[in-house]
Design a protein around this motif. Structure first.
Motif, PDB file in Angstrom:
ATOM      1  N   ILE A   1      60.489  43.013  39.593  1.00 56.64           N
ATOM      2  CA  ILE A   1      60.786  44.099  40.820  1.00 56.64           C
ATOM      3  C   ILE A   1      60.426  43.673  41.911  1.00 56.64           C
ATOM      4  O   ILE A   1      59.146  43.685  42.145  1.00 56.64           O
ATOM      5  CB  ILE A   1      60.120  45.336  39.996  1.00 56.64           C
ATOM      6  N   ASP A   2      61.159  43.544  43.292  1.00 58.52           N
ATOM      7  CA  ASP A   2      60.234  42.520  43.810  1.00 58.52           C
ATOM      8  C   ASP A   2      61.578  43.792  45.202  1.00 58.52           C
ATOM      9  O   ASP A   2      62.546  43.990  45.436  1.00 58.52           O
ATOM     10  CB  ASP A   2      60.896  41.470  44.164  1.00 58.52           C
ATOM     11  N   GLY A   3      60.922  45.039  45.429  1.00 58.32           N
ATOM     12  CA  GLY A   3      61.207  46.033  46.674  1.00 58.32           C
ATOM     13  C   GLY A   3      62.517  46.454  45.945  1.00 58.32           C
ATOM     14  O   GLY A   3      62.187  47.645  45.199  1.00 58.32           O
ATOM     15  N   ASP A   4      63.660  46.980  46.902  1.00 59.53           N
ATOM     16  CA  ASP A   4      64.859  47.138  46.404  1.00 59.53           C
ATOM     17  C   ASP A   4      65.601  46.543  45.156  1.00 59.53           C
ATOM     18  O   ASP A   4      67.106  46.479  45.157  1.00 59.53           O
ATOM     19  CB  ASP A   4      66.059  47.758  47.114  1.00 59.53           C
ATOM     20  N   CYS A   5      64.696  45.208  44.840  1.00 57.42           N
ATOM     21  CA  CYS A   5      65.886  44.314  43.789  1.00 57.42           C
ATOM     22  C   CYS A   5      65.745  44.441  42.403  1.00 57.42           C
ATOM     23  O   CYS A   5      64.073  44.569  42.475  1.00 57.42           O
ATOM     24  CB  CYS A   5      66.156  42.835  44.419  1.00 57.42           C
ATOM     25  N   ALA A   6      65.753  44.219  41.570  1.00 58.99           N
ATOM     26  CA  ALA A   6      65.040  44.171  39.935  1.00 58.99           C
ATOM     27  C   ALA A   6      65.664  43.088  39.377  1.00 58.99           C
ATOM     28  O   ALA A   6      67.186  43.192  38.976  1.00 58.99           O
ATOM     29  CB  ALA A   6      64.845  45.336  39.393  1.00 58.99           C
ATOM     30  N   ALA A   7      65.282  42.685  38.762  1.00 56.87           N
ATOM     31  CA  ALA A   7      65.640  41.670  37.330  1.00 56.87           C
ATOM     32  C   ALA A   7      65.299  42.184  35.938  1.00 56.87           C
ATOM     33  O   ALA A   7      64.238  41.549  35.843  1.00 56.87           O
ATOM     34  CB  ALA A   7      65.485  40.294  38.100  1.00 56.87           C
ATOM     35  N   ILE A   8      66.184  42.450  34.821  1.00 51.49           N
ATOM     36  CA  ILE A   8      65.802  42.293  33.333  1.00 51.49           C
ATOM     37  C   ILE A   8      66.702  40.957  32.979  1.00 51.49           C
ATOM     38  O   ILE A   8      67.585  40.963  33.272  1.00 51.49           O
ATOM     39  CB  ILE A   8      67.116  43.656  33.694  1.00 51.49           C
ATOM     40  N   LEU A   9      65.384  40.865  32.015  1.00 50.28           N
ATOM     41  CA  LEU A   9      66.459  40.004  31.055  1.00 50.28           C
ATOM     42  C   LEU A   9      66.031  40.712  29.849  1.00 50.28           C
ATOM     43  O   LEU A   9      64.489  40.782  29.422  1.00 50.28           O
ATOM     44  CB  LEU A   9      65.811  38.189  31.460  1.00 50.28           C
TER      45      LEU A   9
ATOM     46  N   ASP B   1      70.371  41.753  33.741  1.00 50.13           N
ATOM     47  CA  ASP B   1      70.683  42.704  35.004  1.00 50.13           C
ATOM     48  C   ASP B   1      70.247  42.534  35.656  1.00 50.13           C
ATOM     49  O   ASP B   1      68.938  42.420  35.875  1.00 50.13           O
ATOM     50  CB  ASP B   1      70.879  44.099  33.943  1.00 50.13           C
ATOM     51  N   CYS B   2      70.695  42.768  37.278  1.00 45.02           N
ATOM     52  CA  CYS B   2      70.361  42.641  38.997  1.00 45.02           C
ATOM     53  C   CYS B   2      70.316  44.019  38.941  1.00 45.02           C
ATOM     54  O   CYS B   2      71.779  44.547  38.845  1.00 45.02           O
ATOM     55  CB  CYS B   2      71.168  41.635  39.335  1.00 45.02           C
ATOM     56  N   TRP B   3      69.299  45.018  38.941  1.00 43.23           N
ATOM     57  CA  TRP B   3      69.421  46.223  39.757  1.00 43.23           C
ATOM     58  C   TRP B   3      68.823  46.381  41.023  1.00 43.23           C
ATOM     59  O   TRP B   3      68.342  45.386  41.170  1.00 43.23           O
ATOM     60  CB  TRP B   3      68.394  47.063  38.889  1.00 43.23           C
ATOM     61  N   ARG B   4      69.995  47.109  41.612  1.00 41.59           N
ATOM     62  CA  ARG B   4      69.314  47.845  43.502  1.00 41.59           C
ATOM     63  C   ARG B   4      68.915  49.016  43.251  1.00 41.59           C
ATOM     64  O   ARG B   4      69.779  50.112  43.112  1.00 41.59           O
ATOM     65  CB  ARG B   4      70.303  47.253  44.160  1.00 41.59           C
ATOM     66  N   LEU B   5      68.210  49.053  44.140  1.00 41.34           N
ATOM     67  CA  LEU B   5      68.030  51.037  44.476  1.00 41.34           C
ATOM     68  C   LEU B   5      68.386  51.438  45.817  1.00 41.34           C
ATOM     69  O   LEU B   5      68.705  51.097  46.871  1.00 41.34           O
ATOM     70  CB  LEU B   5      66.338  50.783  44.697  1.00 41.34           C
ATOM     71  N   ARG B   6      69.226  52.416  45.781  1.00 43.86           N
ATOM     72  CA  ARG B   6      69.854  53.124  46.702  1.00 43.86           C
ATOM     73  C   ARG B   6      70.406  54.196  46.447  1.00 43.86           C
ATOM     74  O   ARG B   6      69.959  54.929  45.644  1.00 43.86           O
ATOM     75  CB  ARG B   6      71.921  52.729  46.232  1.00 43.86           C
ATOM     76  N   ASP B   7      69.920  54.687  47.605  1.00 46.46           N
ATOM     77  CA  ASP B   7      69.519  56.233  47.528  1.00 46.46           C
ATOM     78  C   ASP B   7      68.312  56.944  46.696  1.00 46.46           C
ATOM     79  O   ASP B   7      69.427  58.152  46.603  1.00 46.46           O
ATOM     80  CB  ASP B   7      70.594  56.791  47.310  1.00 46.46           C
TER      81      ASP B   7
ATOM     82  N   GLU C   1      67.822  55.908  43.653  1.00 44.64           N
ATOM     83  CA  GLU C   1      68.721  55.765  42.293  1.00 44.64           C
ATOM     84  C   GLU C   1      68.331  54.014  41.732  1.00 44.64           C
ATOM     85  O   GLU C   1      68.919  53.424  43.461  1.00 44.64           O
ATOM     86  CB  GLU C   1      69.570  56.536  42.357  1.00 44.64           C
ATOM     87  N   TRP C   2      68.318  53.775  40.297  1.00 48.83           N
ATOM     88  CA  TRP C   2      68.814  52.075  40.632  1.00 48.83           C
ATOM     89  C   TRP C   2      69.551  52.284  39.946  1.00 48.83           C
ATOM     90  O   TRP C   2      69.853  53.190  39.270  1.00 48.83           O
ATOM     91  CB  TRP C   2      67.557  52.183  39.389  1.00 48.83           C
ATOM     92  N   ARG C   3      70.714  51.443  40.324  1.00 51.84           N
ATOM     93  CA  ARG C   3      72.064  51.249  39.941  1.00 51.84           C
ATOM     94  C   ARG C   3      72.698  49.639  39.113  1.00 51.84           C
ATOM     95  O   ARG C   3      71.511  48.536  40.261  1.00 51.84           O
ATOM     96  CB  ARG C   3      73.104  51.091  41.233  1.00 51.84           C
ATOM     97  N   VAL C   4      72.771  49.408  38.449  1.00 50.90           N
ATOM     98  CA  VAL C   4      73.484  48.152  38.333  1.00 50.90           C
ATOM     99  C   VAL C   4      74.711  47.553  38.799  1.00 50.90           C
ATOM    100  O   VAL C   4      75.279  48.341  38.944  1.00 50.90           O
ATOM    101  CB  VAL C   4      73.616  47.915  36.285  1.00 50.90           C
ATOM    102  N   TRP C   5      74.317  46.504  39.198  1.00 54.37           N
ATOM    103  CA  TRP C   5      74.309  45.576  40.584  1.00 54.37           C
ATOM    104  C   TRP C   5      75.405  44.243  39.838  1.00 54.37           C
ATOM    105  O   TRP C   5      76.621  44.529  39.735  1.00 54.37           O
ATOM    106  CB  TRP C   5      74.142  45.000  41.522  1.00 54.37           C
ATOM    107  N   ARG C   6      74.725  43.707  38.971  1.00 48.69           N
ATOM    108  CA  ARG C   6      75.888  42.660  37.768  1.00 48.69           C
ATOM    109  C   ARG C   6      75.189  42.512  36.546  1.00 48.69           C
ATOM    110  O   ARG C   6      73.647  42.399  36.775  1.00 48.69           O
ATOM    111  CB  ARG C   6      75.471  41.429  38.673  1.00 48.69           C
ATOM    112  N   ARG C   7      75.674  42.208  35.439  1.00 48.64           N
ATOM    113  CA  ARG C   7      75.082  42.143  34.632  1.00 48.64           C
ATOM    114  C   ARG C   7      76.160  40.543  33.929  1.00 48.64           C
ATOM    115  O   ARG C   7      76.830  40.207  34.109  1.00 48.64           O
ATOM    116  CB  ARG C   7      75.633  42.762  33.237  1.00 48.64           C
ATOM    117  N   HIS C   8      75.204  39.626  33.227  1.00 50.89           N
ATOM    118  CA  HIS C   8      75.300  38.677  32.930  1.00 50.89           C
ATOM    119  C   HIS C   8      75.125  38.572  31.576  1.00 50.89           C
ATOM    120  O   HIS C   8      74.186  38.847  31.076  1.00 50.89           O
ATOM    121  CB  HIS C   8      74.912  37.447  33.355  1.00 50.89           C
ATOM    122  N   SER C   9      76.959  38.454  30.638  1.00 48.61           N
ATOM    123  CA  SER C   9      76.261  38.340  28.835  1.00 48.61           C
ATOM    124  C   SER C   9      76.240  36.907  27.907  1.00 48.61           C
ATOM    125  O   SER C   9      77.631  36.516  28.848  1.00 48.61           O
ATOM    126  CB  SER C   9      77.097  39.385  28.569  1.00 48.61           C
ATOM    127  N   THR C  10      75.255  36.886  27.130  1.00 47.96           N
ATOM    128  CA  THR C  10      75.794  35.471  27.079  1.00 47.96           C
ATOM    129  C   THR C  10      75.321  35.983  25.711  1.00 47.96           C
ATOM    130  O   THR C  10      74.492  36.086  25.174  1.00 47.96           O
ATOM    131  CB  THR C  10      74.196  34.397  27.615  1.00 47.96           C
TER     132      THR C  10
END
Length: 101
Positions: A36-44, A66-72, A74-83
Motif C-alpha cells: 500500500i502506498d497512499g491511495d493505491c494498493a497492489a495485491i499479488l 489487483d490494483c486497488w484505489r482508495l475513493r471516498d 473506500e477501497w475499490r478494485v480498479w484493475r485485475r490481471h489474471s494469469t
C-alpha cells in the motif's frame, strides 16, 4: 485482462454478463502479498480455483494481480490481471477477447 495462454481484454460489461455462468466450487488463496502506498494498493496472489464456466471446466492455479484505489474512504478494485497457470482458455472466448496491438 488475461495475458496467458492467449491475450484477452474483457470489457467490464462483457465480464459481468459472464458471471452468471461462472460457478466457483472452491477457492483457496495459497499466497498473497499486499503493498500500500497512499491511495493505491497492489495485491499479488496465487490461488487454486475449482470452477465451471458455461458448463466447461475452468479449474486450476491462477496468479491474480489487483490494483486497488482508495475513493471516498473506500477501497475499490480498479484493475485485475489474471494469469491461469494450469487452466486453459476461457470457455466461449474463442481464444480471448480483444487483443492488444
Amino acid at each position: 485482462m488475461l495475458v496467458y495462454p492467449a491475450a484477452a481484454i474483457v470489457p467490464r460489461e462483457r465480464w459481468l454478463a459472464t458471471l452468471g455462468d461462472y460457478v466457483v466450487h472452491d477457492y483457496e488463496v495459497q499466497t498473497r502479498t499486499t503493498d500500500i502506498d497512499g491511495d493505491c494498493a497492489a495485491i499479488l496472489q496465487r490461488v487454486h480455483m475449482s470452477a465451471t464456466v458455461q458448463g466447461e471446466d475452468r479449474s486450476g492455479l491462477f496468479v491474480l494481480s489487483d490494483c486497488w484505489r482508495l475513493r471516498d474512504g473506500e477501497w475499490r478494485v480498479w484493475r485485475r490481471h489474471s494469469t491461469p497457470l494450469t487452466a486453459g482458455v476461457m470457455p466461449g472466448s474463442a481464444g480471448g477477447g480483444s487483443r492488444p496491438s
